[in-house]
Scaffold this motif. Sequence first.
Motif, mmCIF file in Angstrom:
data_model
loop_
_atom_site.group_PDB
_atom_site.id
_atom_site.type_symbol
_atom_site.label_atom_id
_atom_site.label_comp_id
_atom_site.label_asym_id
_atom_site.label_seq_id
_atom_site.Cartn_x
_atom_site.Cartn_y
_atom_site.Cartn_z
ATOM 1 N N HIS A 534 0.948 -1.120 0.060
ATOM 2 C CA HIS A 534 -0.184 -0.069 0.070
ATOM 3 C C HIS A 534 0.844 1.304 -0.010
ATOM 4 N N GLU A 535 0.239 2.360 -0.113
ATOM 5 C CA GLU A 535 1.097 3.533 -0.219
ATOM 6 C C GLU A 535 -0.148 4.599 0.350
ATOM 7 N N THR A 536 0.529 5.848 0.891
ATOM 8 C CA THR A 536 -0.039 7.078 1.435
ATOM 9 C C THR A 536 -1.055 7.537 0.057
ATOM 10 N N ALA A 537 -2.166 8.192 0.346
ATOM 11 C CA ALA A 537 -3.029 8.473 -0.726
ATOM 12 C C ALA A 537 -3.845 9.991 -0.646
ATOM 13 N N TYR A 538 -2.901 10.790 -0.009
ATOM 14 C CA TYR A 538 -3.279 12.247 -0.103
ATOM 15 C C TYR A 538 -3.357 12.748 -1.363
ATOM 16 N N ALA A 539 -2.456 12.226 -2.159
ATOM 17 C CA ALA A 539 -2.163 12.437 -3.627
ATOM 18 C C ALA A 539 -2.235 11.146 -4.289
ATOM 19 N N MET A 540 -2.648 11.092 -5.492
ATOM 20 C CA MET A 540 -2.591 9.895 -6.274
ATOM 21 C C MET A 540 -2.564 10.062 -7.865
ATOM 22 N N THR A 541 -2.263 9.285 -8.602
ATOM 23 C CA THR A 541 -2.324 9.497 -9.886
ATOM 24 C C THR A 541 -3.501 9.635 -10.664
ATOM 25 N N VAL A 542 -3.579 10.004 -11.699
ATOM 26 C CA VAL A 542 -4.990 10.108 -12.292
ATOM 27 C C VAL A 542 -5.532 8.704 -12.798
ATOM 28 N N HIS A 543 -4.683 8.096 -13.185
ATOM 29 C CA HIS A 543 -4.914 6.552 -13.415
ATOM 30 C C HIS A 543 -5.488 5.764 -12.241
ATOM 31 N N LYS A 544 -4.916 6.078 -10.934
ATOM 32 C CA LYS A 544 -5.628 5.416 -9.799
ATOM 33 C C LYS A 544 -6.687 5.862 -9.456
ATOM 34 N N SER A 545 -7.114 7.294 -9.826
ATOM 35 C CA SER A 545 -8.475 8.041 -9.432
ATOM 36 C C SER A 545 -9.684 7.258 -10.142
ATOM 37 N N GLN A 546 -9.296 6.732 -11.251
ATOM 38 C CA GLN A 546 -10.652 6.365 -12.136
ATOM 39 C C GLN A 546 -11.592 5.484 -11.165
ATOM 40 N N GLY A 547 -12.606 5.715 -11.436
ATOM 41 C CA GLY A 547 -13.628 5.134 -10.552
ATOM 42 C C GLY A 547 -14.208 5.970 -9.426
ATOM 43 N N SER A 548 -13.424 6.965 -9.195
ATOM 44 C CA SER A 548 -13.913 8.004 -8.176
ATOM 45 C C SER A 548 -14.380 9.130 -8.312
ATOM 46 N N GLU A 549 -14.976 9.837 -7.537
ATOM 47 C CA GLU A 549 -15.461 11.420 -7.922
ATOM 48 C C GLU A 549 -15.124 11.884 -6.292
ATOM 49 N N PHE A 550 -14.796 13.419 -6.618
ATOM 50 C CA PHE A 550 -14.442 14.094 -5.578
ATOM 51 C C PHE A 550 -15.063 15.676 -5.295
ATOM 52 N N GLU A 551 -15.581 16.086 -4.495
ATOM 53 C CA GLU A 551 -16.276 17.387 -4.649
ATOM 54 C C GLU A 551 -15.180 18.221 -5.527
ATOM 55 N N HIS A 552 -14.013 18.323 -4.743
ATOM 56 C CA HIS A 552 -12.805 19.281 -5.250
ATOM 57 C C HIS A 552 -11.794 18.759 -5.644
ATOM 58 N N VAL A 553 -10.796 19.129 -6.508
ATOM 59 C CA VAL A 553 -9.654 18.257 -7.143
ATOM 60 C C VAL A 553 -8.766 19.644 -7.386
ATOM 61 N N ILE A 554 -7.190 19.254 -7.022
ATOM 62 C CA ILE A 554 -6.202 19.944 -7.530
ATOM 63 C C ILE A 554 -5.527 19.035 -8.506
ATOM 64 N N LEU A 555 -5.346 19.352 -9.713
ATOM 65 C CA LEU A 555 -4.703 18.595 -10.853
ATOM 66 C C LEU A 555 -3.222 19.324 -10.928
ATOM 67 N N VAL A 556 -2.209 18.371 -10.554
ATOM 68 C CA VAL A 556 -1.074 19.033 -10.717
ATOM 69 C C VAL A 556 -0.186 18.025 -11.927
ATOM 70 N N LEU A 557 0.049 19.087 -12.872
ATOM 71 C CA LEU A 557 0.864 18.619 -14.125
ATOM 72 C C LEU A 557 2.410 18.604 -13.926
ATOM 73 N N PRO A 558 3.041 17.837 -14.688
ATOM 74 C CA PRO A 558 4.542 17.968 -14.613
ATOM 75 C C PRO A 558 5.248 19.129 -15.112
ATOM 76 N N GLU A 559 6.372 19.327 -14.824
ATOM 77 C CA GLU A 559 7.260 20.584 -15.274
ATOM 78 C C GLU A 559 7.082 20.527 -16.952
ATOM 79 N N LYS A 560 7.386 19.479 -17.615
ATOM 80 C CA LYS A 560 7.566 19.428 -19.081
ATOM 81 C C LYS A 560 6.476 18.302 -19.595
ATOM 82 N N PRO A 561 6.260 18.515 -20.926
ATOM 83 C CA PRO A 561 5.231 17.652 -21.751
ATOM 84 C C PRO A 561 5.915 16.292 -21.681
ATOM 85 N N GLY A 562 5.385 15.030 -21.986
ATOM 86 C CA GLY A 562 5.996 13.929 -21.970
ATOM 87 C C GLY A 562 4.881 12.980 -22.486
ATOM 88 N N PRO A 563 5.104 11.763 -22.616
ATOM 89 C CA PRO A 563 4.400 10.873 -23.366
ATOM 90 C C PRO A 563 2.966 10.465 -22.558
#
Length: 621
Positions: A534-563
């Motif tokens: 297991h791992e801590t879950a204050y933050a998770m990847t978008v992939h891991k969030s599938q199937g969930s909904e939250f009232e509020h979201v902060i979406l953090v993008l990386p520094e540079k584009p990538g695949p």
Amino acid sequence: MTTAFSPLAALETEAFNPIDRHLASLLVRLSGKECPALGLAAALVSRQLADGHSCIRLDAFSNGATISGPPSQEWEKLLLDTSVVGRPGEEKPLILDQAGRLYLHRYWRYEQDIAQDLLARIEMDPLALDLPTLAAGLGRLFPATPAEINWQKVAAFAAVRQRFSVITGGPGTGKTWTIARVLALLLEQPGAENLRVKLAAPTGKAAARLQESLTQSLDQLTCSDAVKAQLQAKDLTTTIHRLLGPIPNSARFRHGPENPLPVNVLVVDEASMVSLSLMARLLAALKKEDVRLILVGDKDQLPPVDPGSVLGDLCRAAAINQFSPAFHQAYQECGGEKLPGVEVARNSELADTAVQLLVNHRSGEAVALHTLSTAVNAGGSAEVVAFVPSAGAGGTPVAWQPLPQRRDLKQALREAVCAYYRPVLQAASPQAALQALGRFRILCAVREGPYGAVGLNRTVEEILAEELPGLTEQMRFGSYTGKPLMVTANNYVLKLFNGDTGVFWTCEGAPQAVHFPDESGTIRAIARERLPVHETAYAMTVHKSQGSEFEHVILVLPEKPGPVLTRELLYTGLTRARKSVRILGDESVVRAAVETQAQRFSGLTDALCSAALVVRQVGAL
């Protein structure tokens, strides 16, 4: 003339891991001849599987810049000259189809099995229905909507009429609302008191949300109390794994072709998350006679982490919102209205199967979220950037700000962390903590680095330690009351699966445990020492969030584009939010994400279409 290339050098690059190299070495050894082209192809198949592709296209790697193989036609000849590569239908470790796609045999078999199973269901005659009862139910459950097509009603009619159907649509289009009415229509049919119904989702959290949404939908159902009681059955909703019945210490399930599932109606929610292998096993365990299969999901979401993109491939093969003349006539007779302006699909075996819900029924803040996600889906980067105001505007449901410098990241997150995560740690019970946790989540595109899930979880804990006196001492022991934890590996004995999220809880006189919600809406405690990886879950990847909904979201993008940063990832992250989303990312990164579409190499769409063509040709003889 053979083009010079260096597969051995390519195998030593960082693109391949030891498993890829081991498979390459094994197949070359089994072939009994030294064939560098075979080694490179096998390593590529292995690597692509890890990236979610069920196969590789040889032409995509012929004379490539990073990993280079020979010209594709020459490559195919070299592979087919070995004893371990065969054409479709042969029992060889690797299968090379006529389109130049190379598979591990198992994954080629999965695609063929899925295509053949679904087309067999489509070809069977519709199940018998009491049409007056159905017509009355459609009129009662779907009030008339003048001057526009009621796609929810069309989807419900298709799902009730046919053995196989797909209902797709974005958040707020009423997929679960529609499914509740589909089940009510079926349960109102004469003799339906013995109808065996199951609703399944890929993960525990998706199943729990499905049950919650279904319960909410029942309040608006105009049907008998007996039907509502059947829809409130405790064991109605489950996960796909639990439904199939995993066998401990085995990759096999209790249910399969020899022991089919005892169901007459199976609804699979969040079908975009279902991998190729799991879908193949589910279909193999599902009888065709007297069974309706309904797949529900958002075709525009990210594909599953594991290989395959079944829902997306199905929707690409199907004639979405196009119907045969027979369907038009049946809908008009039973639904009481025509389908004006809808193209009639005369030559597709997949006509009538897929209905896309097009109208967003949410209001308030959700309107802006819908507008933004639609713009992202359409690939309009300029429209996306112009639509989203800066975070300084205040009070807006969608906002963005440039990615903070690493030294400023803690300050950028502090207000939200205190507002939403402090109540989780200060909750009076595990139930209250889980409820508070469901209000907010930090999502990110990647796992590693300061802007990935691992780094962001560390940052959140640092903020909480500064804000809550005494927490630092508890953190020394790794876990503390209220800490959110996410399981990252399936454990069939404990019935915990990858993505299930709970909260650690301890109190005087009680053992330390992690409390998880289940699909029935109750809470169950698992001893801390028995918890799978297991791992801590204050933050998770978008992939891991599938199937969930939250009232509020902060979406953090990386520094540079990538695949990994694609339109589908951005869309999926945005649509996890019900009320507000704040994007932390530079404009150039947002634009790049919107303009980059995820690609999954697969032959399932072609398998469905070519198999359907064979069916038509045979039928014409």
